[in-house]
Motif scaffolding. Structure first.
Motif, PDB file in Angstrom:
ATOM      1  N   PHE A 272      22.281 -46.740  58.576  1.00  0.00           N
ATOM      2  CA  PHE A 272      22.158 -46.726  60.025  1.00  0.00           C
ATOM      3  C   PHE A 272      20.927 -47.498  60.480  1.00  0.00           C
ATOM      4  O   PHE A 272      20.989 -48.322  61.410  1.00  0.00           O
ATOM      5  N   LEU A 273      19.816 -47.266  59.765  1.00  0.00           N
ATOM      6  CA  LEU A 273      18.583 -47.957  60.133  1.00  0.00           C
ATOM      7  C   LEU A 273      18.746 -49.458  59.968  1.00  0.00           C
ATOM      8  O   LEU A 273      18.376 -50.237  60.851  1.00  0.00           O
ATOM      9  N   VAL A 274      19.323 -49.829  58.846  1.00  0.00           N
ATOM     10  CA  VAL A 274      19.500 -51.262  58.599  1.00  0.00           C
ATOM     11  C   VAL A 274      20.379 -51.876  59.674  1.00  0.00           C
ATOM     12  O   VAL A 274      20.074 -52.920  60.242  1.00  0.00           O
ATOM     13  N   ALA A 275      21.460 -51.156  59.995  1.00  0.00           N
ATOM     14  CA  ALA A 275      22.357 -51.696  61.006  1.00  0.00           C
ATOM     15  C   ALA A 275      21.657 -51.829  62.334  1.00  0.00           C
ATOM     16  O   ALA A 275      21.881 -52.792  63.087  1.00  0.00           O
ATOM     17  N   MET A 276      20.743 -50.900  62.602  1.00  0.00           N
ATOM     18  CA  MET A 276      20.055 -50.934  63.887  1.00  0.00           C
ATOM     19  C   MET A 276      19.036 -52.075  63.922  1.00  0.00           C
ATOM     20  O   MET A 276      18.876 -52.738  64.950  1.00  0.00           O
ATOM     21  N   LEU A 277      18.383 -52.288  62.784  1.00  0.00           N
ATOM     22  CA  LEU A 277      17.307 -53.280  62.799  1.00  0.00           C
ATOM     23  C   LEU A 277      17.843 -54.695  62.636  1.00  0.00           C
ATOM     24  O   LEU A 277      17.133 -55.655  62.884  1.00  0.00           O
ATOM     25  N   ARG A 278      19.065 -54.816  62.212  1.00  0.00           N
ATOM     26  CA  ARG A 278      19.597 -56.178  62.051  1.00  0.00           C
ATOM     27  C   ARG A 278      19.723 -56.840  63.410  1.00  0.00           C
ATOM     28  O   ARG A 278      20.171 -56.237  64.384  1.00  0.00           O
ATOM     29  N   GLY A 279      19.301 -58.040  63.441  1.00  0.00           N
ATOM     30  CA  GLY A 279      19.452 -58.804  64.671  1.00  0.00           C
ATOM     31  C   GLY A 279      18.365 -58.540  65.679  1.00  0.00           C
ATOM     32  O   GLY A 279      18.438 -59.020  66.794  1.00  0.00           O
ATOM     33  N   VAL A 280      17.331 -57.747  65.306  1.00  0.00           N
ATOM     34  CA  VAL A 280      16.228 -57.537  66.240  1.00  0.00           C
ATOM     35  C   VAL A 280      15.279 -58.750  66.119  1.00  0.00           C
ATOM     36  O   VAL A 280      14.909 -59.146  65.022  1.00  0.00           O
ATOM     37  N   SER A 281      14.949 -59.309  67.257  1.00  0.00           N
ATOM     38  CA  SER A 281      14.033 -60.474  67.189  1.00  0.00           C
ATOM     39  C   SER A 281      12.593 -59.973  67.307  1.00  0.00           C
ATOM     40  O   SER A 281      12.279 -59.205  68.199  1.00  0.00           O
ATOM     41  N   TYR A 282      11.787 -60.372  66.357  1.00  0.00           N
ATOM     42  CA  TYR A 282      10.382 -59.937  66.360  1.00  0.00           C
ATOM     43  C   TYR A 282       9.577 -60.885  67.186  1.00  0.00           C
ATOM     44  O   TYR A 282       9.835 -62.087  67.242  1.00  0.00           O
ATOM     45  N   ARG A 283       8.599 -60.368  67.844  1.00  0.00           N
ATOM     46  CA  ARG A 283       7.693 -61.241  68.607  1.00  0.00           C
ATOM     47  C   ARG A 283       6.287 -60.667  68.521  1.00  0.00           C
ATOM     48  O   ARG A 283       6.107 -59.456  68.339  1.00  0.00           O
ATOM     49  N   THR A 284       5.368 -61.509  68.702  1.00  0.00           N
ATOM     50  CA  THR A 284       3.979 -61.067  68.681  1.00  0.00           C
ATOM     51  C   THR A 284       3.672 -60.465  70.043  1.00  0.00           C
ATOM     52  O   THR A 284       3.992 -61.048  71.069  1.00  0.00           O
ATOM     53  N   PRO A 285       3.122 -59.303  70.055  1.00  0.00           N
ATOM     54  CA  PRO A 285       2.826 -58.687  71.346  1.00  0.00           C
ATOM     55  C   PRO A 285       1.748 -59.450  72.084  1.00  0.00           C
ATOM     56  O   PRO A 285       0.975 -60.196  71.495  1.00  0.00           O
ATOM     57  N   ASP A 286       1.751 -59.235  73.410  1.00  0.00           N
ATOM     58  CA  ASP A 286       0.726 -59.877  74.231  1.00  0.00           C
ATOM     59  C   ASP A 286      -0.640 -59.363  73.839  1.00  0.00           C
ATOM     60  O   ASP A 286      -0.776 -58.291  73.254  1.00  0.00           O
ATOM     61  N   ALA A 287      -1.617 -60.144  74.168  1.00  0.00           N
ATOM     62  CA  ALA A 287      -2.984 -59.686  73.869  1.00  0.00           C
ATOM     63  C   ALA A 287      -3.254 -58.383  74.625  1.00  0.00           C
ATOM     64  O   ALA A 287      -2.854 -58.235  75.779  1.00  0.00           O
ATOM     65  N   ALA A 288      -3.888 -57.495  73.942  1.00  0.00           N
ATOM     66  CA  ALA A 288      -4.059 -56.177  74.529  1.00  0.00           C
ATOM     67  C   ALA A 288      -5.130 -56.185  75.593  1.00  0.00           C
ATOM     68  O   ALA A 288      -6.068 -56.971  75.543  1.00  0.00           O
ATOM     69  N   ASP A 289      -4.945 -55.306  76.529  1.00  0.00           N
ATOM     70  CA  ASP A 289      -5.971 -55.014  77.516  1.00  0.00           C
ATOM     71  C   ASP A 289      -7.208 -54.522  76.773  1.00  0.00           C
ATOM     72  O   ASP A 289      -7.070 -53.835  75.773  1.00  0.00           O
ATOM     73  N   PRO A 290      -8.383 -54.846  77.235  1.00  0.00           N
ATOM     74  CA  PRO A 290      -9.565 -54.307  76.517  1.00  0.00           C
ATOM     75  C   PRO A 290      -9.599 -52.788  76.539  1.00  0.00           C
ATOM     76  O   PRO A 290     -10.039 -52.153  75.564  1.00  0.00           O
ATOM     77  N   ILE A 291      -9.104 -52.235  77.602  1.00  0.00           N
ATOM     78  CA  ILE A 291      -9.213 -50.765  77.647  1.00  0.00           C
ATOM     79  C   ILE A 291      -7.971 -50.071  77.103  1.00  0.00           C
ATOM     80  O   ILE A 291      -7.887 -48.842  77.071  1.00  0.00           O
ATOM     81  N   PHE A 292      -6.941 -50.852  76.660  1.00  0.00           N
ATOM     82  CA  PHE A 292      -5.722 -50.219  76.174  1.00  0.00           C
ATOM     83  C   PHE A 292      -6.004 -49.375  74.944  1.00  0.00           C
ATOM     84  O   PHE A 292      -6.596 -49.842  73.977  1.00  0.00           O
ATOM     85  N   GLY A 293      -5.640 -48.143  74.998  1.00  0.00           N
ATOM     86  CA  GLY A 293      -5.830 -47.269  73.845  1.00  0.00           C
ATOM     87  C   GLY A 293      -7.218 -46.691  73.752  1.00  0.00           C
ATOM     88  O   GLY A 293      -7.505 -45.935  72.839  1.00  0.00           O
ATOM     89  N   SER A 294      -8.074 -47.037  74.710  1.00  0.00           N
ATOM     90  CA  SER A 294      -9.421 -46.487  74.642  1.00  0.00           C
ATOM     91  C   SER A 294      -9.406 -45.030  75.104  1.00  0.00           C
ATOM     92  O   SER A 294      -8.417 -44.522  75.637  1.00  0.00           O
TER      93      SER A 294
END
Lengths: 628, 157, 79
Positions: free
Chosen positions: B105-127
């Motif tokens: 199921f996991l494999v079927a779900m992950l197939r065809g997912v396009s990976y991308r690099t996330p945008d640069a994070a906000d400086p305060i994101f996750g702070s």
């Protein structure tokens, strides 16, 4: 006067309530005072009403109102209801007084219970005769059946008594249903329940509606009065205490059918077939019961069959339209039959409740007073002049004879044969039980204790009434007719014209009945003719009579067995279909639960496995739906 | 390949190894220590995902407090080894089937997912600031609920 | 957790799974630039801590009362 009329009902009601609710553990003396006292009080009320010559329909309040249907609570005081009230409270008072002595061996609770039932019975009977409308009549009618049931089953620890009570009740309810349907037909057709409005509304020419209503009411009448074919309960009803037999099954309740026909005489006058049916049923029952009485050995059963027979005479009388003759016979029968029962009760009491006449004998010597009174009753029953039974019976037969048509002659002839048979079985009872030397099987060998005064005085009063009461109406030998005159305002003018020939018939009947009474002496005392020899010659006849014409067997075969089979059939089907079905449903549920319980392994790991599997399946499903 | 990538691969490898250790070791103490290893490597991954506050909580509360609790229990109960008869003979087989289904199921779900690099994070994101504002404004009610849950757990034990 | 019969190890496995979920949450939070993922991860940690505390307490109690080999001994509640 209005309050006094209601008081007739209120006295026995209060007595019944007092004894039933407050005094069932109380003083015995109080019970013995209150029980008969309230009935005597009612008797006094009746006498006052009679003295003031009241003839009125008292309406107290509206009892039932539903739309246009309205039933008032009304008491109809006229000469007919006063006449019946006199019999009920007068003879009833004597009998209940007698019971004070007869029931002395009962425990305190039973003692009060007995008088409570007796008062309730008198109340119901008074409601029956005083009711001014059909609905109220049915109340009294059913109440009488109920108290009869209670009193027959008074010795409820005896199985036979309980069965007899049930039999009486079932038979009476058959009659009640006919009665209710009859009242219903009358209401539907004429929209009246109150007698005084209903009777003028009836047509004067016969039609199907009146015939139907009259027949249905007659069903009620014959069930209550133990006429053919609903008679089988009365002999069994002798299981009750003897005062009960005297009061209910001789003097009052069983005459309710006669009262009913007399009360509804405008209806019966308007019919042909129903009216003739009354006479025919009465005549046939008279002969039928008298023939059975020939062979019975239980003294109370002989008296019971003779009661049926005498009520047959009353039905005969009212059936041919001689209402006042029927009611005169009712009065006279109340006197002498209550007397016979109570005198027999004295004997039974002295012989420790043995009712088998074969164990009797020697009573003329040991119980002279009771024997004398019993003789008076016997001669009256046999129709010997000058006792009351002679005058009333010959009055009935004379009316039948002088009616002058086929029906009249037919019923007269049956009544005549019955009179001869009556003389014979009465003689048998008298000679066999009282006159002959003491039987070796008598339960009390030595001297017998004569009954106490409280039992003897009522018997003596009735013996006097039996001896002289006939002179109220000596029409049978051509004289005055006080009863006819008294009842004339209600029952109307005499319809049957006498022609003189009936006096011949009267003499014939009297002579033959007296001869039959005497013939019994030859059978059982002198032994000129031997009963055993007759029995050997006509064994089949004796058997038929002893088995009471196989009526019980017939009913057993016609109703009880088929119903039994039906019940057995439904029982089996119930077991195989419904029970099995229910059991199977239960079993499958149980098995299914057992199977499901296997999933409850108790192992944590398998729970987790199921959980994970569920998650996988749910996730797959979600994904599949999202993709499609 | 910057240093962040190298750290990511290292931490991932350590986490996977620790996970296998948790599952496969027979001694409970080794399972727990493997779990500590997994948690620490996960903490590193959290930091890479610029979730500083979650990183801190993971190290202090999880790896620190909760696992110490486990260690206490183990020392309290002594070595408990799995032995005795296996009473559910089909368990392993069915488990394997279900796990295979899940993996598929996991494999079927992950197939065809396009990976991308996330945008640069906000400086305060996750702070701590960002998390704190979130917890005490929009998510105050769930926060209070979890505090009640903790209270109940503490009182109940 | 489907295989192991040591209750302690089963609890540890639960912790492991919760950690995996946390990782996913935080990763998606970063990917989508969304604060809620991290908040939810914190909640998960709290719940995991509470669950571990309660679970371990029950475990200690059971072991104190009864002499167990593994969780399969706790199967009295079967139907």
């Amino acid at each position: 006067m209005q309050a006094l009329a209601l008081a007739i009902l209120l006295f026995p009601a209060a007595g019944g309530i007092f004894l039933g609710v407050f005094n069932w553990r109380g003083s015995r003396l109080l019970t013995a005072m209150v029980g008969p006292g309230v009935i005597w009080a009612a008797f006094v009320c009746v006498l006052i009403l009679l003295g003031n010559n009241v003839d009125q329909d008292f309406t107290y309040w509206t009892w039932i109102r539903a739309g246009s249907f309205e039933v008032p609570f009304d008491i109809l005081i006229d000469h007919l209801s006063l006449f019946m009230c006199l019999v009920i409270t007068g003879v009833g008072g004597l009998i209940v007084t007698y019971a004070v002595g007869y029931m002395e061996h009962e425990t305190d609770g039973s003692y009060a219970r007995f008088f409570c039932y007796m008062d309730v019975f008198v109340l119901a009977m008074l409601i029956l005769v005083l009711a001014g409308n059909t609905v109220f009549l049915i109340v009294g009618w059913a109440g009488v059946g109920l108290s009869s049931y209670l009193l027959i089953g008074f010795y409820y620890w005896r199985r036979s008594a309980v069965i007899a009570a049930r039999k009486a009740f079932v038979m009476n309810v058959i009659g009640d249903i006919g009665m209710i349907l009859g009242a219903f037909v009358l209401f539907v057709s004429y929209h009246q329940v109150v007698y005084l409005k209903l009777f003028p509304a009836l047509p004067h020419t016969p039609d199907a509606t009146t015939e139907l209503a009259a027949f249905l009411l007659l069903v009620g009448g014959i069930a209550k009065s133990a006429q053919l074919p609903l008679h089988t309960w009365l002999p069994d009803a002798m299981e009750g205490p003897t005062p009960v037999s005297a009061l209910i099954h001789a003097a009052t309740m069983v005459t309710a059918g006669v009262y009913l026909v007399a009360r509804f005489h405008p209806l019966y006058d308007a019919t042909i077939y129903a009216h003739a049916a009354v006479a025919i049923i009465g005549a046939v029952t008279a002969l039928f019961a008298a023939s059975i009485a020939l062979v019975q050995t239980d003294i109370k059963r002989v008296l019971a069959y003779s009661t049926m027979s005498q009520i047959g005479y009353m039905f005969l009388a009212v059936g041919i339209g001689a209402y006042s003759a029927g009611l005169f016979h009712l009065l006279s029968h109340a006197f002498f039959k209550a007397l016979l029962f109570m005198a027999a009760g004295n004997v039974i009491h002295a012989l420790h409740d043995d009712q088998d006449m074969r164990h009797y004998g020697g009573l003329w010597h040991d119980m002279r007073r009771s024997s004398v009174t019993f003789l008076a009753g016997s001669l009256s029953l046999a129709g010997i002049i000058p006792f009351v039974g002679f005058f009333s019976k010959e009055n009935v037969l004379g009316e039948a004879f002088s009616r002058g048509d086929g029906l009249g002659y037919a019923v007269w002839f049956i009544g005549f044969v019955t009179a001869v048979l009556t003389g014979f079985y009465t003689g048998r009872m008298w000679w066999f039980a009282f006159w002959r030397p003491a039987s070796e099987e008598r339960p009390v060998a030595g001297h017998l204790h004569e009954a106490p005064l409280v039992m003897l005085v009522p018997v003596a009063v009735l013996a006097v009434l039996t001896t002289v009461g006939g002179f109220l109406q000596i029409k049978a030998i051509g004289g005055w007719a006080l009863v006819d005159d008294f009842l004339k305002p209600v029952l109307g003018e005499e319809r049957i014209r006498t022609n003189g020939l009936e006096y011949l018939a009267t003499v014939l009947t009297l002579v033959l009945a007296a001869l039959a009474f005497a013939a019994a002496y030859n059978f059982w005392i002198r032994g000129t003719w031997s009963p055993a020899g007759w029995r050997a010659r006509y064994g089949w006849g004796a058997r038929v009579l002893e088995r009471k014409y196989y009526f019980d067997e017939l009913y057993d075969w016609a109703f009880v067995r088929p119903l039994d089979r039906l019940a057995g059939f439904t029982d089996r089907e119930d077991r195989s279909l419904i029970d099995t079905g229910a059991v199977d449903v239960g079993a499958y549920t149980e098995r299914g639960a057992g199977a499901l319980s296997l999933t409850q392994t108790g192992f944590l790991r398998s729970y987790v496995l199921v959980f994970v599997a569920g998650v996988v399946i749910a996730a797959v499903l979600v994904l599949w739906r999202a993709s499609s | 390949m910057g240093p962040a990538t190298i750290v990511f691969w290292l931490a991932s490898a350590v986490a996977l190894a620790g996970g296998l250790g948790v599952v496969l070791f027979k001694e409970p103490i080794r399972n727990v220590l493997s779990l500590v290893l997994v948690m620490l490597s996960l903490a590193v991954l959290f930091l890479l995902l610029s979730a500083q506050f979650v990183f801190a909580v993971q190290v202090i509360v999880y790896a620190g407090a909760v696992m110490v609790l486990f260690l206490f229990v183990i020392t309290l109960l002594g070595p408990v080894r799995e032995q005795g008869t296996v009473r559910l003979p089909w368990q392993i087989f069915i488990s394997a089937v279900v796990i295979a289904a899940f993996a598929g199921f996991l494999v079927a779900m992950l197939r065809g997912v396009s990976y991308r690099t996330p945008d640069a994070a906000d400086p305060i994101f996750g702070s701590v600031q960002s998390i704190g504002v979130g917890l005490f404004t929009d998510y105050l009610f769930p926060f209070e609920l979890t505090s009640i849950l903790l209270l109940v757990a503490a009182v109940g034990c | 957790m489907l295989i192991r019969r040591n209750p302690l190890v089963m609890l540890i496995c639960i912790e492991l799974m919760l950690n995996a979920v946390n990782l996913t949450l935080v990763a998606f939070s970063r990917q989508l630039n969304n604060r809620e993922g991290q908040l939810f991860a914190l909640m998960t940690m709290t719940v995991a801590a509470a669950e571990a505390v309660v679970g371990l307490a029950i475990l200690v109690d059971i072991f104190r009362v009864r002499d167990l080999e593994d969780v399969d001994d706790l199967s009295e509640l079967k139907g």
